[in-house]
Design an enzyme around this catalytic site. Structure first.
Site, PDB file in Angstrom:
ATOM      1  CG  LEU A 128      -0.146   3.494  53.527  1.00 18.59           C
ATOM      2  CD1 LEU A 128      -1.906   2.995  53.184  1.00 18.59           C
ATOM      3  CD2 LEU A 128      -0.397   2.191  54.360  1.00 18.59           C
ATOM      4  CB  SER A 133      -1.550  10.063  56.252  1.00 13.55           C
ATOM      5  OG  SER A 133      -1.029  10.038  54.721  1.00 13.55           O
ATOM      6  CB  THR A 161      10.038   1.529  47.670  1.00 13.10           C
ATOM      7  OG1 THR A 161      10.770   2.195  49.244  1.00 13.10           O
ATOM      8  CG2 THR A 161      11.357   0.433  47.513  1.00 13.10           C
ATOM      9  CD  GLU A 244       1.306 -12.089  54.762  1.00 11.83           C
ATOM     10  OE1 GLU A 244       0.339 -11.109  53.804  1.00 11.83           O
ATOM     11  OE2 GLU A 244       0.226 -12.908  55.358  1.00 11.83           O
ATOM     12  NE  ARG A 246       4.634  -3.320  59.929  1.00 13.30           N
ATOM     13  CZ  ARG A 246       3.590  -2.891  60.117  1.00 13.30           C
ATOM     14  NH1 ARG A 246       2.562  -3.620  60.852  1.00 13.30           N
ATOM     15  NH2 ARG A 246       2.906  -1.649  59.940  1.00 13.30           N
ATOM     16  NE  ARG A 271      44.597  -2.666  61.161  1.00 11.12           N
ATOM     17  CZ  ARG A 271      45.014  -1.223  60.438  1.00 11.12           C
ATOM     18  NH1 ARG A 271      45.953  -0.980  59.096  1.00 11.12           N
ATOM     19  NH2 ARG A 271      46.104  -0.171  61.010  1.00 11.12           N
ATOM     20  CD  GLU A 366       7.010  -3.211  54.479  1.00  8.37           C
ATOM     21  OE1 GLU A 366       6.800  -4.133  55.427  1.00  8.37           O
ATOM     22  OE2 GLU A 366       7.726  -3.227  53.719  1.00  8.37           O
ATOM     23  CB  THR A 368       8.376   4.429  63.226  1.00 10.78           C
ATOM     24  OG1 THR A 368       7.390   4.289  63.852  1.00 10.78           O
ATOM     25  CG2 THR A 368       8.579   5.876  62.231  1.00 10.78           C
ATOM     26  CG  ASN A 370       8.395   5.308  69.338  1.00 11.27           C
ATOM     27  OD1 ASN A 370       9.311   4.989  69.864  1.00 11.27           O
ATOM     28  ND2 ASN A 370       8.601   6.352  69.065  1.00 11.27           N
TER      29      ASN A 370
HETATM   30  C1  LIG Z   1      12.981   5.356  52.518  1.00 10.73           C
HETATM   31  C2  LIG Z   1      11.959   5.080  52.533  1.00 10.73           C
HETATM   32  C3  LIG Z   1      11.034   4.175  52.150  1.00 10.73           C
HETATM   33  C4  LIG Z   1       8.905   4.234  51.772  1.00 10.73           C
HETATM   34  N1  LIG Z   1       9.016   3.364  50.842  1.00 10.73           N
HETATM   35  C5  LIG Z   1       7.525   3.561  51.118  1.00 10.73           C
HETATM   36  C6  LIG Z   1       6.817   2.358  50.298  1.00 10.73           C
HETATM   37  O1  LIG Z   1       7.154   2.230  49.172  1.00 10.73           O
HETATM   38  N2  LIG Z   1       5.618   3.096  50.066  1.00 10.73           N
HETATM   39  C7  LIG Z   1       4.296   3.691  51.428  1.00 10.73           C
HETATM   40  O2  LIG Z   1       3.765   3.997  51.491  1.00 10.73           O
HETATM   41  N3  LIG Z   1       6.267   3.966  52.397  1.00 10.73           N
HETATM   42  C8  LIG Z   1       6.635   3.835  52.339  1.00 10.73           C
HETATM   43  N4  LIG Z   1       7.550   4.395  52.914  1.00 10.73           N
HETATM   44  C9  LIG Z   1       7.150   5.546  54.246  1.00 10.73           C
HETATM   45  C10 LIG Z   1       7.261   4.914  55.438  1.00 10.73           C
HETATM   46  O3  LIG Z   1       6.194   4.449  55.529  1.00 10.73           O
HETATM   47  C11 LIG Z   1       6.622   6.208  56.772  1.00 10.73           C
HETATM   48  O4  LIG Z   1       8.394   6.961  56.290  1.00 10.73           O
HETATM   49  C12 LIG Z   1       6.836   5.555  57.949  1.00 10.73           C
HETATM   50  O5  LIG Z   1       5.660   4.992  58.265  1.00 10.73           O
HETATM   51  C13 LIG Z   1       6.448   6.659  58.546  1.00 10.73           C
HETATM   52  O6  LIG Z   1       5.840   7.852  58.827  1.00 10.73           O
HETATM   53  P1  LIG Z   1       6.890   9.466  58.844  1.00 10.73           P
HETATM   54  O7  LIG Z   1       7.626   9.646  57.621  1.00 10.73           O
HETATM   55  O8  LIG Z   1       5.504  10.374  57.898  1.00 10.73           O
HETATM   56  O9  LIG Z   1       6.862   9.888  60.081  1.00 10.73           O
HETATM   57  P2  LIG Z   1       6.025  10.545  61.476  1.00 10.73           P
HETATM   58  O10 LIG Z   1       4.775   9.125  61.612  1.00 10.73           O
HETATM   59  O11 LIG Z   1       5.200  11.638  61.352  1.00 10.73           O
HETATM   60  O12 LIG Z   1       6.443   9.696  62.329  1.00 10.73           O
HETATM   61  C14 LIG Z   1       7.544  10.597  62.962  1.00 10.73           C
HETATM   62  C15 LIG Z   1       7.911  10.345  64.709  1.00 10.73           C
HETATM   63  O13 LIG Z   1       6.639   9.949  65.292  1.00 10.73           O
HETATM   64  C16 LIG Z   1       6.933   8.896  65.655  1.00 10.73           C
HETATM   65  N5  LIG Z   1       5.423   8.876  65.805  1.00 10.73           N
HETATM   66  C17 LIG Z   1       4.665   9.086  65.129  1.00 10.73           C
HETATM   67  N6  LIG Z   1       3.399   8.786  65.969  1.00 10.73           N
HETATM   68  C18 LIG Z   1       3.377   7.682  67.194  1.00 10.73           C
HETATM   69  C19 LIG Z   1       2.750   7.542  68.235  1.00 10.73           C
HETATM   70  N7  LIG Z   1       0.933   7.190  68.245  1.00 10.73           N
HETATM   71  N8  LIG Z   1       3.452   7.094  68.836  1.00 10.73           N
HETATM   72  C20 LIG Z   1       4.835   7.085  69.559  1.00 10.73           C
HETATM   73  N9  LIG Z   1       5.527   7.135  68.687  1.00 10.73           N
HETATM   74  C21 LIG Z   1       4.560   8.075  67.044  1.00 10.73           C
HETATM   75  C22 LIG Z   1       7.237   7.574  65.170  1.00 10.73           C
HETATM   76  O14 LIG Z   1       7.473   6.929  65.524  1.00 10.73           O
HETATM   77  C23 LIG Z   1       8.890   8.781  64.594  1.00 10.73           C
HETATM   78  O15 LIG Z   1       9.826   8.082  65.372  1.00 10.73           O
HETATM   79  C24 LIG Z   1       8.983   5.198  53.250  1.00 10.73           C
HETATM   80  C25 LIG Z   1       9.790   5.821  53.875  1.00 10.73           C
HETATM   81  C26 LIG Z   1      11.268   5.998  53.496  1.00 10.73           C
HETATM   82  C27 LIG Z   1      12.216   7.151  54.429  1.00 10.73           C
END
Ligand SMILES: Cc1cc2nc3c(=O)[nH]c(=O)nc-3n(C[C@H](O)[C@H](O)[C@H](O)COP(=O)(O)OP(=O)(O)OC[C@H]3O[C@@H](n4cnc5c(N)ncnc54)[C@H](O)[C@@H]3O)c2cc1C
Length: 382
Positions: A128, A133, A161, A244, A246, A271, A366, A368, A370
């Protein structure tokens, strides 16, 4: 009739959970440090995960799976993550995202084609996110254009992943960028499809054995029959499966924190300082008691969300709460584990520094923390 406690497992659930933990202890624990250092999961271990049955937990028995409930998937992710959270997430993505999406949204043909393969030896991935994005997932730009009986997919997915191991990908693309999220469509894409390539593998802080890669699509031809759900309804597929998923991440964090607590309790009983076991210091006892209480609360949230889901009741807020809280608990408990191991907690000879690193991802993928707070706030404030 008295209602059983949320954490009271049926005999079947208990046997399943115990057997997964025994498997993890026997087959995964000896490999865990090496997998972390090399950043990979050996194929022989993946084969064992399939043979053991944890890669197709909810797939109907007639299609080669375990025919079990979502709650079983959650128990499996917890038990595996207690030993190695990288294996926990591989199994989590397979069951709670990929298989779940197929079972809920797949046509009969897609289910008959893919579920037996996913039960027996094909790893799935869920694509995704893109570079620009993440939280705003539906701003994705990977696009699909229809040509006769096929869709042509082009674009780049990031952070995927299981990408190294996957034989099939669920890919979200837009068929009409002007339609916003109403253009988003989910596709089943086989690994060997011309135009699909796997890019850079990320060098990560934690869950290092789990592969996370860029996945590229360049005019990748996908047959019409591989649309998962309806054209333009991919946003629903994503929202519902991630709700789900999550719960699975909550379970990964509970298992991880339990693993850290297990190591810590064993260590503080061994220890000695000031002529006595450090477990005899009341300050230490209280720290461990607080961690155990946190963990119990996180587990209750996870089990409640999973049981609501299996009962067909709404669970959106509960899933967000369980992931939010369990990931914070995992960070706190693993941090305490390092403190109580002292200097030994800070080095790789002991397992807790790895679990501390592994815990951090729970607050990111899945959705953050926030974003979970946003979901919860919407429900409670309106
Ligand atoms: C190890 C790993 C495995 C992953 N596996 C998958 C996978 O299998 N498939 C897949 O599709 N994705 C996967 N992801 C992606 C993951 O879901 C995203 O990294 C995550 O959704 C955050 O997106 P971003 O990294 O672009 O951060 P951003 O969206 O840029 O967020 C950066 C910061 O801004 C904050 N923020 C953003 N918008 C808002 C808001 N509206 N209000 C308040 N705060 C906000 C966020 O909370 C965060 O602290 C994976 C990521 C990692 C690191």
């Amino acid at each position: 009739m008295t209602q059983p406690a949320l954490t009271t497992l049926s005999e079947d659930e208990r046997l399943f959970c115990d057997s997964v933990y025994e498997f993890a202890d026997r087959e995964i624990r000896p490999l865990s440090r090496d997998m972390d250092e090399r950043g990979r999961i050996p194929q022989a271990l993946i084969d064992k995960l399939f043979a053991f049955g944890v890669m197709g937990i909810e797939i109907p028995e007639e299609l080669g799976g375990g025919g079990a409930a979502f709650f079983h998937s959650v128990l499996a992710v917890e038990a595996l993550s207690r030993v190695d959270p990288s294996i926990g997430v591989m199994v989590d993505v397979q069951n709670t995202l990929v298989i779940n999406a197929l079972q809920c949204w797949g046509s009969n043909l897609l289910r008959q084609t893919y579920l037996p393969k996913l039960a027996k030896g094909i790893v799935g991935a869920y694509a995704l996110s893109e570079a620009s994005s993440g939280s705003d997932a539906f701003a994705l730009t990977t696009h699909a254009t229809q040509r006769g009986d096929n869709w042509m997919l082009s674009g780049r997915k990031l952070w995927i992943t299981n990408a190294v191991e996957a034989g099939v990908f669920i890919v979200f693309a837009t068929v009409d960028p002007a339609a916003g999220y109403h253009g988003i469509t989910a596709f089943m894409v086989d690994r060997g499809t011309p135009g699909l390539s796997i890019g850079k593998k990320e060098d990560k802080l934690g869950i290092r054995a789990s592969s996370t890669c860029e996945v590229m699509f360049d005019n990748c031809r996908v047959p019409n029959k591989n649309v998962l759900g309806d054209v333009g309804k991919g946003y629903k597929v994503a929202i519902e499966t991630l709700n789900e998923g999550r719960i699975g991440i909550g379970a990964q964090m509970v298992g991880l924190a339990q693993g850290a607590l297990d190591h810590t309790i064993a260590y503080i009983k061994e220890r000695k300082q000031f002529g006595q076991q450090i477990s005899e210091f009341q300050a230490v006892q209280h720290q461990v008691a607080r961690a155990a209480t946190d963990l119990e609360a996180a587990r209750l949230l996870v089990y409640n969300a999973a049981r609501l889901r299996d009962a067909g009741q709404p669970f959106l807020t509960e899933a967000a709460m369980c992931k939010l809280f369990a990931s914070e608990v995992a960070e706190r408990v693993t941090s305490l584990a390092i403190n109580l191991f002292g200097g030994y907690g800070f080095v790789k000879d002991y397992p807790v520094e790895k679990l501390y690193r592994d815990a951090k991802i729970g607050q990111i993928y899945e959705g953050t923390s926030n974003l979970q707070l946003q979901t919860i706030a919407k429900r409670v404030i309106g």
